[in-house]
Design an enzyme around this catalytic site. Structure first.
Site, PDB file in Angstrom:
ATOM      1  N   HIS A   1       0.798  -1.236   0.000  1.00 22.48           N
ATOM      2  CA  HIS A   1       0.000   0.000   0.000  1.00 22.48           C
ATOM      3  C   HIS A   1       0.822   1.273   0.000  1.00 22.48           C
ATOM      4  O   HIS A   1       0.266   2.366  -0.141  1.00 22.48           O
ATOM      5  CB  HIS A   1      -0.934  -0.005   1.220  1.00 22.48           C
ATOM      6  CG  HIS A   1      -1.662  -1.287   1.382  1.00 22.48           C
ATOM      7  ND1 HIS A   1      -1.292  -2.254   2.298  1.00 22.48           N
ATOM      8  CD2 HIS A   1      -2.713  -1.799   0.695  1.00 22.48           C
ATOM      9  CE1 HIS A   1      -2.099  -3.294   2.187  1.00 22.48           C
ATOM     10  NE2 HIS A   1      -2.960  -3.058   1.228  1.00 22.48           N
TER      11      HIS A   1
ATOM     12  N   GLY B   1      -7.675  11.662   7.583  1.00 26.42           N
ATOM     13  CA  GLY B   1      -8.377  10.587   6.893  1.00 26.42           C
ATOM     14  C   GLY B   1      -8.350  10.767   5.384  1.00 26.42           C
ATOM     15  O   GLY B   1      -8.152   9.821   4.626  1.00 26.42           O
TER      16      GLY B   1
ATOM     17  N   ARG C   1      -6.540  16.082   1.975  1.00 23.96           N
ATOM     18  CA  ARG C   1      -6.108  16.928   3.092  1.00 23.96           C
ATOM     19  C   ARG C   1      -4.611  16.776   3.326  1.00 23.96           C
ATOM     20  O   ARG C   1      -3.936  17.741   3.680  1.00 23.96           O
ATOM     21  CB  ARG C   1      -6.875  16.567   4.364  1.00 23.96           C
ATOM     22  CG  ARG C   1      -8.305  17.010   4.278  1.00 23.96           C
ATOM     23  CD  ARG C   1      -8.865  17.322   5.626  1.00 23.96           C
ATOM     24  NE  ARG C   1      -9.951  18.264   5.469  1.00 23.96           N
ATOM     25  CZ  ARG C   1     -10.833  18.539   6.408  1.00 23.96           C
ATOM     26  NH1 ARG C   1     -10.755  17.959   7.588  1.00 23.96           N
ATOM     27  NH2 ARG C   1     -11.777  19.419   6.198  1.00 23.96           N
TER      28      ARG C   1
ATOM     29  N   ARG D   1      -3.167   3.791  -4.710  1.00 28.16           N
ATOM     30  CA  ARG D   1      -4.598   3.976  -4.415  1.00 28.16           C
ATOM     31  C   ARG D   1      -4.971   5.423  -4.121  1.00 28.16           C
ATOM     32  O   ARG D   1      -5.922   5.693  -3.373  1.00 28.16           O
ATOM     33  CB  ARG D   1      -5.039   3.111  -3.233  1.00 28.16           C
ATOM     34  CG  ARG D   1      -5.113   1.648  -3.571  1.00 28.16           C
ATOM     35  CD  ARG D   1      -5.490   0.784  -2.384  1.00 28.16           C
ATOM     36  NE  ARG D   1      -5.432  -0.595  -2.772  1.00 28.16           N
ATOM     37  CZ  ARG D   1      -6.512  -1.376  -2.943  1.00 28.16           C
ATOM     38  NH1 ARG D   1      -7.713  -0.915  -2.720  1.00 28.16           N
ATOM     39  NH2 ARG D   1      -6.378  -2.623  -3.324  1.00 28.16           N
TER      40      ARG D   1
ATOM     41  N   ARG E   1      -2.999  11.233  14.451  1.00 27.28           N
ATOM     42  CA  ARG E   1      -4.206  11.298  13.625  1.00 27.28           C
ATOM     43  C   ARG E   1      -4.872  12.651  13.830  1.00 27.28           C
ATOM     44  O   ARG E   1      -5.046  13.106  14.964  1.00 27.28           O
ATOM     45  CB  ARG E   1      -5.160  10.165  14.005  1.00 27.28           C
ATOM     46  CG  ARG E   1      -6.592  10.416  13.595  1.00 27.28           C
ATOM     47  CD  ARG E   1      -7.436   9.167  13.505  1.00 27.28           C
ATOM     48  NE  ARG E   1      -8.865   9.448  13.617  1.00 27.28           N
ATOM     49  CZ  ARG E   1      -9.590  10.061  12.674  1.00 27.28           C
ATOM     50  NH1 ARG E   1      -9.020  10.482  11.557  1.00 27.28           N
ATOM     51  NH2 ARG E   1     -10.881  10.275  12.846  1.00 27.28           N
TER      52      ARG E   1
ATOM     53  N   GLY F   1      -8.392  14.507  12.724  1.00 21.54           N
ATOM     54  CA  GLY F   1      -9.661  14.219  12.071  1.00 21.54           C
ATOM     55  C   GLY F   1     -10.798  15.012  12.660  1.00 21.54           C
ATOM     56  O   GLY F   1     -10.582  15.995  13.375  1.00 21.54           O
ATOM     57  N   SER F   2     -11.988  14.573  12.334  1.00 19.63           N
ATOM     58  CA  SER F   2     -13.162  15.190  12.935  1.00 19.63           C
ATOM     59  C   SER F   2     -13.909  14.119  13.712  1.00 19.63           C
ATOM     60  O   SER F   2     -13.693  12.921  13.519  1.00 19.63           O
ATOM     61  CB  SER F   2     -14.069  15.790  11.860  1.00 19.63           C
ATOM     62  OG  SER F   2     -14.556  14.757  11.036  1.00 19.63           O
TER      63      SER F   2
ATOM     64  N   GLU G   1     -15.855   8.550  16.520  1.00 14.61           N
ATOM     65  CA  GLU G   1     -15.151   8.654  15.233  1.00 14.61           C
ATOM     66  C   GLU G   1     -14.913   7.216  14.777  1.00 14.61           C
ATOM     67  O   GLU G   1     -15.547   6.314  15.314  1.00 14.61           O
ATOM     68  CB  GLU G   1     -13.880   9.516  15.360  1.00 14.61           C
ATOM     69  CG  GLU G   1     -12.941   9.095  16.478  1.00 14.61           C
ATOM     70  CD  GLU G   1     -12.047   7.963  16.098  1.00 14.61           C
ATOM     71  OE1 GLU G   1     -11.255   8.149  15.165  1.00 14.61           O
ATOM     72  OE2 GLU G   1     -12.102   6.884  16.731  1.00 14.61           O
ATOM     73  N   MET G   2     -14.023   6.972  13.820  1.00 17.11           N
ATOM     74  CA  MET G   2     -14.010   5.640  13.232  1.00 17.11           C
ATOM     75  C   MET G   2     -12.634   5.001  13.044  1.00 17.11           C
ATOM     76  O   MET G   2     -12.507   4.021  12.306  1.00 17.11           O
ATOM     77  CB  MET G   2     -14.768   5.674  11.877  1.00 17.11           C
ATOM     78  CG  MET G   2     -16.163   6.245  12.012  1.00 17.11           C
ATOM     79  SD  MET G   2     -17.171   6.154  10.512  1.00 17.11           S
ATOM     80  CE  MET G   2     -17.567   4.403  10.505  1.00 17.11           C
ATOM     81  N   GLU G   3     -11.597   5.530  13.682  1.00 19.21           N
ATOM     82  CA  GLU G   3     -10.232   5.041  13.388  1.00 19.21           C
ATOM     83  C   GLU G   3      -9.317   4.818  14.589  1.00 19.21           C
ATOM     84  O   GLU G   3      -8.435   3.948  14.537  1.00 19.21           O
ATOM     85  CB  GLU G   3      -9.511   6.036  12.452  1.00 19.21           C
ATOM     86  CG  GLU G   3     -10.042   6.113  11.040  1.00 19.21           C
ATOM     87  CD  GLU G   3     -11.256   7.027  10.907  1.00 19.21           C
ATOM     88  OE1 GLU G   3     -11.506   7.828  11.855  1.00 19.21           O
ATOM     89  OE2 GLU G   3     -11.969   6.938   9.900  1.00 19.21           O
TER      90      GLU G   3
ATOM     91  N   SER H   1     -17.032  18.233  14.621  1.00 20.91           N
ATOM     92  CA  SER H   1     -17.677  18.713  13.390  1.00 20.91           C
ATOM     93  C   SER H   1     -19.196  18.667  13.495  1.00 20.91           C
ATOM     94  O   SER H   1     -19.897  19.326  12.738  1.00 20.91           O
ATOM     95  CB  SER H   1     -17.221  17.875  12.193  1.00 20.91           C
ATOM     96  OG  SER H   1     -17.588  16.522  12.390  1.00 20.91           O
ATOM     97  N   ASP H   2     -19.672  17.846  14.415  1.00 23.56           N
ATOM     98  CA  ASP H   2     -21.116  17.779  14.656  1.00 23.56           C
ATOM     99  C   ASP H   2     -21.327  17.284  16.072  1.00 23.56           C
ATOM    100  O   ASP H   2     -20.413  16.714  16.670  1.00 23.56           O
ATOM    101  CB  ASP H   2     -21.804  16.848  13.641  1.00 23.56           C
ATOM    102  CG  ASP H   2     -21.147  15.482  13.551  1.00 23.56           C
ATOM    103  OD1 ASP H   2     -20.099  15.375  12.878  1.00 23.56           O
ATOM    104  OD2 ASP H   2     -21.644  14.542  14.182  1.00 23.56           O
TER     105      ASP H   2
ATOM    106  N   ARG I   1     -15.460  23.992   8.979  1.00 24.13           N
ATOM    107  CA  ARG I   1     -14.584  22.810   9.004  1.00 24.13           C
ATOM    108  C   ARG I   1     -13.160  23.188   8.623  1.00 24.13           C
ATOM    109  O   ARG I   1     -12.202  22.729   9.223  1.00 24.13           O
ATOM    110  CB  ARG I   1     -15.086  21.747   8.026  1.00 24.13           C
ATOM    111  CG  ARG I   1     -16.212  20.916   8.574  1.00 24.13           C
ATOM    112  CD  ARG I   1     -16.719  19.979   7.491  1.00 24.13           C
ATOM    113  NE  ARG I   1     -17.957  19.363   7.906  1.00 24.13           N
ATOM    114  CZ  ARG I   1     -18.046  18.118   8.349  1.00 24.13           C
ATOM    115  NH1 ARG I   1     -16.996  17.356   8.416  1.00 24.13           N
ATOM    116  NH2 ARG I   1     -19.205  17.621   8.719  1.00 24.13           N
TER     117      ARG I   1
HETATM  118  N1  HPA Z   1     -19.757   9.428  13.552  1.00 26.03           N
HETATM  119  C1  HPA Z   1     -18.601   8.857  13.216  1.00 26.03           C
HETATM  120  N2  HPA Z   1     -17.554   9.543  12.833  1.00 26.03           N
HETATM  121  C2  HPA Z   1     -17.650  10.877  12.783  1.00 26.03           C
HETATM  122  C3  HPA Z   1     -18.826  11.532  13.114  1.00 26.03           C
HETATM  123  C4  HPA Z   1     -19.928  10.763  13.516  1.00 26.03           C
HETATM  124  O1  HPA Z   1     -21.003  11.282  13.838  1.00 26.03           O
HETATM  125  N3  HPA Z   1     -18.609  12.862  12.952  1.00 26.03           N
HETATM  126  C5  HPA Z   1     -17.345  12.998  12.529  1.00 26.03           C
HETATM  127  N4  HPA Z   1     -16.759  11.809  12.426  1.00 26.03           N
END
Ligand code: HPA
Length: 269
Positions: A39, A55, A59, A78, A122, A124-125, A214-216, A238-239, A252
């Site tokens: 990769h 991510g 960016r 990729r 990392r 991110g948001s 978040e997801m990571e 971010s939210d 953002r």
């Molecule tokens: N969920 C998962 N990941 C995110 C979110 C969320 O609401 N906002 C920013 N990253």
């Protein structure tokens, strides 16, 4: 190439090759990119020990163009762009990770175990889970909980709680404080699902004091801990899932620039 594009860079979307004085001029044996992986194919371009990990690969490109000096591109496999340059005279790399634990886990594994990265940050948001988190606030992940099965492979005799590097966290927290930026340090949850089948999923994490979703991060923290290197994950809110507040695209961008500067302070360590 003739127009000065960097090796491996897709036409028209590369940063100028420049001289990369402190990185490209290192003796061959000091370079940290001896090889390639499925990769990451640096084609001889260096990768710094300290790396920022957004991510979104675009960016990474933006950061290289805006914050790094003498940036050279070290990856385009990729379209997961990676760059190395200097920040305030110190070597720094930046590379996209993609979204989700499997993606950040494979890139961070290769960066750590093949290319010798020792400080991985990392950027991110995240989605805030408590009302106390305003949009644009900074969250520093002390630890990462998860609904993923990623940690099962380590086969520990209990439930592991991967944590970030206290040294990196403390440094960035103090840097934020000195710039008047509100930072919250605490637990985050790295989720495999952005869209949840059950309505109360995020509330249940919030009840346990988890600050944000978040997801990571859990993949990064687990890999770093397993290899004995330092990692930190930091986010702008971010939210907010409790208040339903959401950033505009312009907001953002501003929050992101501030976070990059804070993240890059780890090059001082
Ligand atoms: N969920 C998962 N990941 C995110 C979110 C969320 O609401 N906002 C920013 N990253």
């Amino acid at each position: 190439t003739a127009d000065g594009a960097t090796p491996g860079g897709p036409d028209g979307v590369v940063v100028p090759q420049g001289s990369a004085a402190s990185v490209a001029d290192r003796p061959e044996e000091d370079r940290l990119s001896p090889t390639s992986t499925p990769h990451i194919n640096p084609q001889g371009a260096p990768i710094a020990e300290t790396i920022l990990l957004p991510g979104d690969p675009l960016r990474a490109k933006f950061i290289a163009e805006t914050f790094l000096e003498d940036a050279v591109q070290f990856n385009s496999v990729r379209n997961m762009f990676g760059y190395t340059g200097t920040y305030q005279g110190r070597e720094l790399s930046v590379m996209g990770t993609g979204m989700g634990i499997p993606s950040i886990a494979l890139y961070s594994w290769e960066l750590i175990n093949v290319f010798g990265c020792t400080k991985l940050v990392r950027i991110g948001s995240c989605g805030g889970l408590t009302e106390g988190l305003a949009l644009n606030d900074l969250v520093l992940a002390q630890a990462a909980s998860t609904d993923s099965n990623y940690l099962a492979q380590f086969d520990l005799p209990g439930t592991w709680a991967p944590t970030g590097s206290f040294r990196l966290l403390d440094h960035v927290y103090r840097a934020a404080e000195s710039r008047g930026i509100t930072a919250h340090a605490g637990n985050v949850v790295s989720s495999d699902t952005f869209y949840h089948a059950q309505d109360d999923t995020t509330e249940r994490w919030a009840k346990m004091g988890v600050l944000a979703v978040e997801m990571e991060t859990v993949g990064l923290y687990a890999n770093a801990a397993a290899a004995g290197v330092e990692a930190l994950a930091m986010f702008t809110v971010s939210d907010n899932l409790a208040t339903h507040a959401q950033m505009t695209p312009e907001q953002r961008q501003t929050g992101f620039a501030q976070m990059i500067e804070l993240a890059a302070t780890v090059t001082e360590l």
